[in-house]
Design an enzyme around this catalytic site. Sequence first.
Site, PDB file in Angstrom:
ATOM      1  N   GLU A 118      26.241   0.419  24.329  1.00 23.55           N
ATOM      2  CA  GLU A 118      27.032   0.887  23.379  1.00 23.55           C
ATOM      3  C   GLU A 118      26.871   0.079  22.164  1.00 23.55           C
ATOM      4  O   GLU A 118      26.487   0.689  21.007  1.00 23.55           O
ATOM      5  CB  GLU A 118      28.423   0.555  23.805  1.00 23.55           C
ATOM      6  CG  GLU A 118      29.461   1.327  22.713  1.00 23.55           C
ATOM      7  CD  GLU A 118      30.599   1.288  23.145  1.00 23.55           C
ATOM      8  OE1 GLU A 118      31.183   0.505  23.906  1.00 23.55           O
ATOM      9  OE2 GLU A 118      31.679   2.175  22.705  1.00 23.55           O
TER      10      GLU A 118
ATOM     11  N   ASP B 152      28.302  11.460  19.905  1.00 21.00           N
ATOM     12  CA  ASP B 152      27.642  10.757  20.698  1.00 21.00           C
ATOM     13  C   ASP B 152      26.056  11.835  21.053  1.00 21.00           C
ATOM     14  O   ASP B 152      25.175  11.221  21.215  1.00 21.00           O
ATOM     15  CB  ASP B 152      27.969  10.124  21.940  1.00 21.00           C
ATOM     16  CG  ASP B 152      29.137   9.148  21.761  1.00 21.00           C
ATOM     17  OD1 ASP B 152      30.014   9.438  20.632  1.00 21.00           O
ATOM     18  OD2 ASP B 152      29.126   8.021  22.344  1.00 21.00           O
TER      19      ASP B 152
ATOM     20  N   GLU C 176      37.444   5.981  29.888  1.00 21.03           N
ATOM     21  CA  GLU C 176      37.091   6.776  29.019  1.00 21.03           C
ATOM     22  C   GLU C 176      36.009   8.027  29.212  1.00 21.03           C
ATOM     23  O   GLU C 176      36.962   8.972  29.632  1.00 21.03           O
ATOM     24  CB  GLU C 176      36.221   6.037  27.863  1.00 21.03           C
ATOM     25  CG  GLU C 176      36.149   6.704  26.604  1.00 21.03           C
ATOM     26  CD  GLU C 176      36.253   5.825  25.288  1.00 21.03           C
ATOM     27  OE1 GLU C 176      36.222   4.621  25.436  1.00 21.03           O
ATOM     28  OE2 GLU C 176      36.324   6.477  24.036  1.00 21.03           O
TER      29      GLU C 176
HETATM   30  C1  BGC Z   1      33.213   5.832  22.493  1.00 19.69           C
HETATM   31  C2  BGC Z   1      32.201   6.404  21.433  1.00 19.69           C
HETATM   32  C3  BGC Z   1      32.669   7.238  20.605  1.00 19.69           C
HETATM   33  C4  BGC Z   1      33.742   6.625  19.581  1.00 19.69           C
HETATM   34  C5  BGC Z   1      34.176   7.331  18.367  1.00 19.69           C
HETATM   35  C6  BGC Z   1      34.360   5.297  21.581  1.00 19.69           C
HETATM   36  O1  BGC Z   1      35.441   4.815  22.301  1.00 19.69           O
HETATM   37  O2  BGC Z   1      32.940   5.007  23.310  1.00 19.69           O
HETATM   38  O3  BGC Z   1      30.745   6.291  21.783  1.00 19.69           O
HETATM   39  O4  BGC Z   1      31.878   8.018  19.668  1.00 19.69           O
HETATM   40  O5  BGC Z   1      34.946   5.923  20.467  1.00 19.69           O
HETATM   41  O6  BGC Z   1      34.049   6.526  17.350  1.00 19.69           O
END
Ligand code: BGC
Length: 854
Positions: free
Chosen positions: A736, A469, A462
Site C-alpha cells: 500500500e 484503486d 476494510e
Molecule cells: C484504502 C485505499 C483507499 C483510501 C482512500 C484507504 O483506507 O485502503 O486504498 O483508496 O483509503 O483514500
Amino acid sequence: MTFVHVEAPAFEHHRDPLGIGERAPRLSWTVTTDIPGWQQEAYEIELSDGTATGRVESAESVLVPWPGGELSSRERRGARVRVHGRDGSAGDWSPWSWVEAGLLDPADWQAGTAAPPLELLGVPDGPALLLRRDFTVRGPIRQARLYVTAHGIHETEINGRVVGDDVLAPGWTTYGHRLRYRTHDVTELLAEGANAIGATLSDGWFRGRIGFAGGKTAVYGDRTALIAQLEITYADGTTDVVVTDDSWRCASGPVTAASLYDGENHDARLLPSGWSGPGFDDASWLPADALPHDPALLVAPLGPPVRRVETLAPAEVLTGPDGETILDFGQNIAGRLRIRVQGPAGHTVTFRHAEVLENGALALRPLRHAAALDEYTLRGDDAPEEWEPRFTVHGFRYAQVDNWPGELDPADVQAVVCHTDMRPTGDFRCSEPLLNRLHDNVRWSMRGNYVDLPTDCPQRDERLGWTGDIQVFAPAAAFLYDCAGPLSSWLADLSADQAEHGTVPHYVPWVELVFGTSPTAAWGDAAVLVPWTLYRRFGDLGLLRQQYPSMKAWVDQIAGLAGDDHLWDEGFQFGDWLDPAAPPDDPGKARTDHALVATAYHAWTAGILAETAALLGHSADAEHYAALAGSVREAFRREFVTPSGRLACDTQTAYALALTCDLLDGPAQRERAGRRLVELVAGDDHRIGTGFVGTPLVCDALCSVGAYDTAYALLLQRNCPSWLYPVTMGATTIWERWDSLLPDGSVNPGEMTSFNHYALGAVADWLHRTVAGLAPAAPGYRRLRIAPRPGGDLTHASADLETPYGPASVSWSRDGGTLTVTASVPPGTVAEIDLPGAAPQEVSSGTHTFTTRM
Ligand code: BGC
C-alpha cells in the site's frame, strides 16, 4: 496445407455459460490459421434451433449481436460459427458451444426464503446455521438445476455432497439493488427416491461486520436467509420444484462463529452426522421463517465466481521469538488454510494469519480490527480429520499454528488461494529478475484483491471496493486477466450506488461508516475511466452504452461543482493519496494541490465522455462534452500553468497529469513541462515522488517527451521510495505504501499499512505497453501498437496477451547496438510497428521479425 480453424464461440464474457442473464448473448470467436495476413470477410452463425444467418458480410468477430430469437428462462441453445476470409478461404464449422439461460423473470422465482429463526440467530458474526429439508425424486430424471443465493454466505449440499465449487457465495454486490444467484447442474447429485438438500449459512457481508473504524454490522438486514429453487425435470417431461420456505428446518452446527475479518471457529464434534442426506431425523430442529424477499433483485452473474484457484505448501517452518510455530508459505495471498490433523476429541488448534513478520513474530497491528484467527476443535476420529474454513478469508503469507496435537508435519497444512476465477490472459518477462518479481507481485496483488470485487486490500478490517484503486489499476488488470465480466458486474453496482447516493461513492458497494460520501477526483472518476478501459481492452461498446448514464451523471455533477470558472477546487479530496512525502499518519497530505488534481481529472473524463458520446451516436452530447473538456483545459492552464509551461505545483504528479491528460498548450509548453519533470525526478535521485494519482502516469509522461532514460532510471531505482525497493525487501505483493516495511525491517508506523494493495502496481501497464511494447491501438486490440522502447540495462523483454482476437506477443532482445523484435499478430487484426531507429510500418497477422540499430 493451409487451415482456417474457428474456436467454439463464447457468450458475452462468460467462462461457464450456465444460467446466464442475457437474453440475446453476444458471440465472440477467434480464428487460428496459418495463412499470413488473414482477414475475415464474412461469417455465418447457426443456432441449434435452426436459426441460420447465412453469409453475413462483416469483419466482426468480437461481441457480435445474437442472431436469433431471445432466449427464454432455462432455455439451452447451441451456437457455431463459420468464417470466410478475404482471400477466399473458408473455414469449417466451429465446434458447438452451449449456453443456458437462468431465471430471467422475477415471476420464475417460486422460492421464498428459509430464514433461521431468531432463537438460533446469534450476534452478528456468530454461528453459521444449518438448514435442511427432505424431498422425493419420483422417477428417472433428465436434468436438475439448482438456482441459489443467500442473504449471507451459503454452502449448499445435496445428499451430503457440496453443490458446485464456489467459495463465499453469492459474493458481495449492492444487495439492496442486485443479488447474484448461481445456476448449478445438480443432475448427478440426485437419486431416485429419498433425497435431502441442506445449506450452511453464515452472516458474511449481509449481516456480519464490514469496514474500518469499528465497522458496521447488519448493514443489509438482521436476518440471514437461503433462497433456493431446485427444479427437477423427469425423463417423462414432468417437473418438480423444491423451494426454500418455512418447511425447512434449522439448527446450529459445527461452525460456532464465522466472520470475514475475524475468522472461523469450527467444533467438529458438533457436526450432526448425515444432516444433509435423506432420512436424517430433524425433529428437534426448528422451523425456518419464510421472510419476504424481492425476486426482482436477483441477477445472474456476469463473470465467474470465487473459487479455490491454487494450493501452496509451506516453504519453511519458522520458530518465533517465544517458540511459536510459524509456517511461511513464501507468498502473500488471499485465502485460508486447509489442514489434516489427528488428535483427541475436544482438542483445539488455532491459526493466526499475518502478511509479514516483525522481529520474527507475526505482525498483527496492520490487520487493525481483523482478528484473522481460525480455530478447529477435533472430533477425535481414529483417522486424520480434514478441515478448511468456509466462511472467511484472510490476507496472509505466514500462519502461526498453536496447540497442534503432537508433532506438526508441514505437509498437513496448506494454503488455499481463493479469488474470482478469472482467466489469466497476459504475462510479461524481461532480463531483470527484480522487475520480473515486481510483475509477479502485481499479479499476486490482483489475485489477492479480487475476492469477488476489486478491493483495496484483503487482510485488514476494510477490503472495500475503493473506486480510486481500481480506477488506476484497471489497465494493468485488463491485461493480466479477463476481468471484463467481473468488472462489468461491479460497474452495475457502481451505477446503482451512484443513483441511490447522488454521487459515485468512495467505494462500491457503499456502506456508510464514520464519514459520508462526496464526489472525489480520481476515485469517483472510476465511473468514466473503468468502462473506458474495458472498452479499449475488450472492445465492449455495449458496456459503454450501459454505463453511459452513470458516466454522464458523474461528469455533469462535477461540471456543476466546478461552476463557471471550471475549476474543481472545493470539497473533500483524497488527492495524490500516499505521496511518499506525506506523513505516515496523514496520507492525504500530498505535495500536489488537490484542486490541480481534481481539475485535471475533470478535463480528462469530460474528454472521454465526449468520445463515448460520439461512439454511441449522441452527437449533441459529444459536442457539449468536447466543449466542456476544452473549457476545463483552458481553466487549468489559466490557473495552474505559466505561459512558458511551468506548473503552479512543482511536483512529479502535477507534471505527469498535465502531460498525460493533454492539458498544455502546444509543443513549447510540453517541452518545458517535460524538461521540468525530468529535473524533478533527477533531483529526487530518481526516486518516486508520486502517490496513487501520479504513479500510473509518471512513466508515460516522461516517455511522451522522449525522456525514456529518466523513466527507466525511475523504474529501476532500488532505494526507497521506488517500485523495486519492496522487491529488495522480499515483497511478494505490491504494498500500500512505498515503505510499508521500513528499511530497518520494521512495519511502517502508520495505522493504515497493508502489504497487498494493487494501486501502486499500476505501472505494470507501462511495462506491457512500453517496455515490452504491446498496446491496443484500437478497441479490443483489433489494431495493435507494437512499439517497445528498450532502456536501462535490459537486454530482453516480452509480453504475451490473449486478445479478443487471439494470442498476440512481442519479444525483443538487444545485442550491442542491434535490436531484434519478434511480434505475433492475431488473425483479423493489423499492427503498427514503431521501433526505435526505424520508420513506422503496418503489418498484418502472422509472425514477423524485425531488426534495427539503436
Ligand atoms: C484504502 C485505499 C483507499 C483510501 C482512500 C484507504 O483506507 O485502503 O486504498 O483508496 O483509503 O483514500
